[in-house]
Design a protein around this motif. Structure first.
Motif, PDB file in Angstrom:
ATOM      1  N   UNK A 125       0.774  -1.134   0.029  1.00  0.00           N
ATOM      2  CA  UNK A 125       0.050   0.016   0.157  1.00  0.00           C
ATOM      3  C   UNK A 125       0.979   1.132   0.083  1.00  0.00           C
ATOM      4  N   UNK A 126       1.433   1.524  -1.000  1.00  0.00           N
ATOM      5  CA  UNK A 126       2.601   2.529  -1.243  1.00  0.00           C
ATOM      6  C   UNK A 126       1.962   3.885  -0.920  1.00  0.00           C
ATOM      7  N   UNK A 127       0.838   4.285  -1.332  1.00  0.00           N
ATOM      8  CA  UNK A 127       0.030   5.664  -0.898  1.00  0.00           C
ATOM      9  C   UNK A 127       0.052   5.668   0.573  1.00  0.00           C
ATOM     10  N   UNK A 155      -1.719  -3.685   7.774  1.00  0.00           N
ATOM     11  CA  UNK A 155      -0.334  -3.462   8.246  1.00  0.00           C
ATOM     12  C   UNK A 155      -0.279  -2.949   9.753  1.00  0.00           C
ATOM     13  N   UNK A 156       0.726  -3.236  10.306  1.00  0.00           N
ATOM     14  CA  UNK A 156       1.030  -2.905  11.771  1.00  0.00           C
ATOM     15  C   UNK A 156       2.231  -1.838  11.581  1.00  0.00           C
ATOM     16  N   UNK A 170       4.650  -3.947   9.144  1.00  0.00           N
ATOM     17  CA  UNK A 170       4.628  -5.390   8.972  1.00  0.00           C
ATOM     18  C   UNK A 170       3.258  -5.760   8.582  1.00  0.00           C
ATOM     19  N   UNK A 171       3.095  -6.678   7.598  1.00  0.00           N
ATOM     20  CA  UNK A 171       1.974  -7.371   7.051  1.00  0.00           C
ATOM     21  C   UNK A 171       2.088  -8.588   7.405  1.00  0.00           C
ATOM     22  N   UNK A 172       1.037  -9.344   7.886  1.00  0.00           N
ATOM     23  CA  UNK A 172       1.319 -10.842   8.355  1.00  0.00           C
ATOM     24  C   UNK A 172       0.582 -11.700   7.451  1.00  0.00           C
ATOM     25  N   UNK A 173      -0.260 -11.226   6.652  1.00  0.00           N
ATOM     26  CA  UNK A 173      -1.165 -11.885   5.901  1.00  0.00           C
ATOM     27  C   UNK A 173      -0.120 -12.452   4.774  1.00  0.00           C
ATOM     28  N   UNK A 174      -0.301 -13.868   4.430  1.00  0.00           N
ATOM     29  CA  UNK A 174       0.853 -14.358   3.524  1.00  0.00           C
ATOM     30  C   UNK A 174       0.819 -14.012   1.968  1.00  0.00           C
TER      31      UNK A 174
END
Length: 187
Positions: A125-127, A155-156, A170-174
């Motif tokens: 999610x670059x924006x 994201x955390x 950090x994004x936990x989703x695979x």
């Protein structure tokens, strides 16, 4: 001819000192005119590292580079450089278009997120990341404030080290993705 009189050099002869000085001055002025003005200082600069865990479809991927960022989620410029200062990629965006210039040439995308997929090999999610690098949630989506940061769009974002220029998202989703940034702070 008397000693005080001067004669013009013959056609095709040696130019006078005045002509040489004038030519040198024009050369200097021409050189000054072609020097590009310095680019404005980046809004943010530092080091960026992106780590993507392995998945059944792809191996783990790691990317790191120095970065300079100008702009916001609507329009801007992101320049990524290697350890010796060579430009690895340059991204420019505006509403409805993102342009990526890298070793594969220049490619255009309809969205900033589509471009991020091509650049990093994973949708980021670059924006939203542009605001996260500034230590705040992106205003384009709901966010939940946590003790040392916030959560947004899956994201955390950890801000515990933000005062010292460190940030981690950090994004936990695979596949799990970790983005770390070390921001330069003006003296």
């Amino acid at each position: 001819m008397s000693a005080g009189s001067r004669s013009a050099p013959p056609a095709g002869g040696v130019p006078t000192r005045r002509a040489l000085c004038a030519a040198a001055a024009l050369s200097l002025l021409g050189g000054c005119a072609s020097i590009a003005p310095p680019s404005p200082a980046p809004d943010l600069a530092g080091r960026l590292a992106v780590n993507v865990d392995a998945s059944p479809l792809s191996p783990a991927r790691n990317f790191s580079a120095d970065f300079e960022l100008r702009g916001d989620a609507l329009r801007g410029l992101l320049r990524l450089t290697g350890p010796l200062g060579a430009t690895l990629a340059e991204v420019r965006w505006q509403p409805g278009m993102a342009e990526l210039s890298d070793g594969q040439g220049t490619r255009r995308f309809d969205t900033l997120d589509g471009m991020a997929q091509a650049l990093f090999g994973e949708a980021l999610a670059l924006a939203a990341l542009l605001d996260c690098l500034r230590g705040r949630p992106w205003p384009g989506a709901p966010a939940t404030v946590r003790g040392d940061g916030f959560e947004q769009l899956g994201w955390r974002v950890g801000l515990a080290g933000f005062a010292g220029g460190n940030l981690q998202a950090t994004r936990d989703r695979a596949p799990a993705v970790t983005v770390r940034a070390r921001l330069e702070r003006p003296a």
